[in-house]
Design a protein around this motif. Structure first.
Motif, PDB file in Angstrom:
ATOM      1  N   ASP A 134     -11.061   4.818  -0.226  1.00  0.00           N
ATOM      2  CA  ASP A 134     -10.439   3.956   0.791  1.00  0.00           C
ATOM      3  C   ASP A 134     -10.484   2.507   0.298  1.00  0.00           C
ATOM      4  O   ASP A 134     -11.127   1.655   0.908  1.00  0.00           O
ATOM      5  N   LYS A 174      -8.493   0.095   0.433  1.00  0.00           N
ATOM      6  CA  LYS A 174      -7.973  -0.949   1.338  1.00  0.00           C
ATOM      7  C   LYS A 174      -8.794  -1.079   2.611  1.00  0.00           C
ATOM      8  O   LYS A 174      -8.464  -1.886   3.488  1.00  0.00           O
ATOM      9  N   HIS A 200      -9.163   1.005   5.197  1.00  0.00           N
ATOM     10  CA  HIS A 200      -8.516   1.444   6.446  1.00  0.00           C
ATOM     11  C   HIS A 200      -9.549   1.965   7.449  1.00  0.00           C
ATOM     12  O   HIS A 200      -9.404   1.761   8.649  1.00  0.00           O
ATOM     13  N   SER A 205     -11.709  -0.762   9.158  1.00  0.00           N
ATOM     14  CA  SER A 205     -10.818  -1.528  10.073  1.00  0.00           C
ATOM     15  C   SER A 205     -10.577  -0.739  11.348  1.00  0.00           C
ATOM     16  O   SER A 205     -10.579  -1.304  12.456  1.00  0.00           O
ATOM     17  N   MET A 238      -5.549  11.130   4.086  1.00  0.00           N
ATOM     18  CA  MET A 238      -6.281  10.570   2.956  1.00  0.00           C
ATOM     19  C   MET A 238      -6.546  11.708   1.971  1.00  0.00           C
ATOM     20  O   MET A 238      -7.565  11.728   1.290  1.00  0.00           O
ATOM     21  N   ASP A 240       0.405   8.138   8.326  1.00  0.00           N
ATOM     22  CA  ASP A 240       0.207   7.430   7.068  1.00  0.00           C
ATOM     23  C   ASP A 240      -0.881   6.361   7.294  1.00  0.00           C
ATOM     24  O   ASP A 240      -0.835   5.637   8.295  1.00  0.00           O
ATOM     25  N   PRO A 241      -1.891   6.251   6.389  1.00  0.00           N
ATOM     26  CA  PRO A 241      -2.986   5.298   6.650  1.00  0.00           C
ATOM     27  C   PRO A 241      -2.505   3.856   6.823  1.00  0.00           C
ATOM     28  O   PRO A 241      -3.110   3.083   7.558  1.00  0.00           O
ATOM     29  N   GLU A 242      -1.386   3.497   6.178  1.00  0.00           N
ATOM     30  CA  GLU A 242      -0.877   2.115   6.290  1.00  0.00           C
ATOM     31  C   GLU A 242      -0.468   1.778   7.731  1.00  0.00           C
ATOM     32  O   GLU A 242      -0.492   0.613   8.127  1.00  0.00           O
ATOM     33  N   THR A 243      -0.023   2.800   8.477  1.00  0.00           N
ATOM     34  CA  THR A 243       0.466   2.521   9.842  1.00  0.00           C
ATOM     35  C   THR A 243      -0.540   2.932  10.919  1.00  0.00           C
ATOM     36  O   THR A 243      -0.285   2.741  12.102  1.00  0.00           O
ATOM     37  N   TYR A 245      -1.537   0.653  13.869  1.00  0.00           N
ATOM     38  CA  TYR A 245      -0.515   0.443  14.909  1.00  0.00           C
ATOM     39  C   TYR A 245      -0.350   1.700  15.754  1.00  0.00           C
ATOM     40  O   TYR A 245      -0.223   1.631  16.974  1.00  0.00           O
TER      41      TYR A 245
END
Ligand SMILES: NC(=O)c1ccc[n+]([C@@H]2O[C@H](COP(=O)([O-])OP(=O)(O)OC[C@H]3O[C@@H](n4cnc5c(N)ncnc54)[C@H](O)[C@@H]3O)[C@@H](O)[C@H]2O)c1
Ligand SMILES: Nc1ncnc2c1ncn2[C@@H]1O[C@H](COP(=O)(O)OP(=O)(O)OP(=O)(O)O)[C@@H](O)[C@H]1O
Length: 273
Positions: A16, A18, A20, A23, A87, A97-100, A103
């Motif tokens: 991980d 970034k 995620h 956070s 992941m 998707d981990p990027e979203t 939100y």
């Protein structure tokens, strides 16, 4: 549904870079009572951890691949809606998707719908094994040996097979091992049970789809060749001659947070490669 408490489970060897997962923990800690499994707690730097089999939460977030979902389903203490954040490698059951994810979770906490996915109850003689999300595989304990068994549906003889084994799958599992063994892809809205022979020594052997409320029985025929039954790649037990395996619909379906209607996109994008 609304979630006042959230459990978070993370794949043991997750990467991980970034951040995620920390956070997500930070964000959710202001909004819900949290239960973190030991991997998540260590990544988030909090001291308190809850084992998966103690997670009595309204919603479970899973950071991992399909294997992490399958494993968690066998450990959770009660049927709980799951949302998977991919992941892992394929991530057929981990749709976010981990990027979203940060939100997506805002919307989910506002309220979410639940989709039920049928599981399979598996009995070895009178002993209940864990319910299968994907499948139960009966396979020879030694490679390149042949097994022999008879299959009955609702008391009626279906066929006898000499084969490496057989996969008894749910529609959800039709895109996993059953697919690789030549079974049909079945939309998970179909109420069915899929029976796929593994390398059958028989020209006429074909995969079957039988009603979801069937009672399927499999009787092992060969004395000297030991076989195994494997549930979702997670639970294994040895089986021997005259053992009878019974497959029925599991009383507790798996619960997933509804996240779009992505089945055909997933099949095209993840399995078409
Ligand atoms: N030849 C094969 O295709 C084969 C062989 C063994 C196990 N499996 C599958 O692996 C599952 C166990 O998963 P694991 O991650 O612990 O093992 P694993 O790490 O060996 O991964 C097996 C692969 O199957 C994929 N998969 C799992 N469930 C899926 C589903 N419902 N739809 C589409 N793909 C799916 C996973 O993403 C993974 O890429 C078993 O339930 C079985 O279905 C497949
Ligand atoms: N906390 C854990 N403890 C023990 N085993 C774990 C844990 N988390 C994950 N695993 C196991 O590690 C393996 C790899 O995890 P996972 O299947 O989620 O990743 P993947 O195979 O890369 O993803 P995918 O299944 O989507 O291709 C699985 O067999 C899973 O059951």
């Amino acid at each position: 549904m609304r979630a006042r408490s959230v459990g978070i489970i993370t794949r043991i060897d997750v990467k991980d870079p970034k951040g995620h997962i920390p956070s997500m923990v930070k964000k959710l800690s202001y909004k819900a009572k949290l239960f973190l499994d030991p991997v998540t707690a260590s990544l988030a730097g909090t001291g308190e951890a809850t084992e998966i089999d103690e997670m009595y939460a309204d919603l479970i977030l899973i950071f991992g691949g399909d294997g992490t979902i399958l494993r968690s389903l066998q450990l959770l203490p009660k049927p709980t809606p799951i949302l998977g954040i991919n992941m892992g490698e394929v991530g057929f059951l981990t749709v976010v998707d981990p990027e979203t994810a940060l939100y997506v979770i805002d919307d989910v906490l506002e309220g979410f719908e639940v989709v039920e996915r049928a599981r399979l109850a598996v009995k070895l003689n009178e002993f209940e094994l864990p319910c299968a999300m994907n499948e139960a595989v009966i396979i020879t304990a030694r490679p390149a040996k042949i097994s022999e068994f008879k299959i009955y549906v609702d008391g009626k003889f279906m066929e006898d097979l000499r084969a490496d084994g057989v996969v008894i799958a749910t529609p959800t599992g039709s895109t996993a091992y059953a697919m690789s063994a030549g079974g049909p892809i079945v939309d998970p809205r179909v109420d069915g049970m899929i029976i796929v022979p593994l390398a059958p020594y028989k020209l006429s052997a074909r995969p079957w789809v039988v009603p979801g409320n069937s009672i399927v029985k499999l009787e092992l025929m060969r004395e000297e060749k030991e076989s195994m039954v494997v549930v979702d790649g997670q639970y294994t037990s040895n089986v021997k001659k005259n053992d009878v395996l019974t497959f029925t619909r599991c009383e507790t379906p798996a619960l997933f947070v509804k996240f779009g209607d992505k089945f055909y996109d997933l099949v095209r994008e993840k399995l078409g490669r």
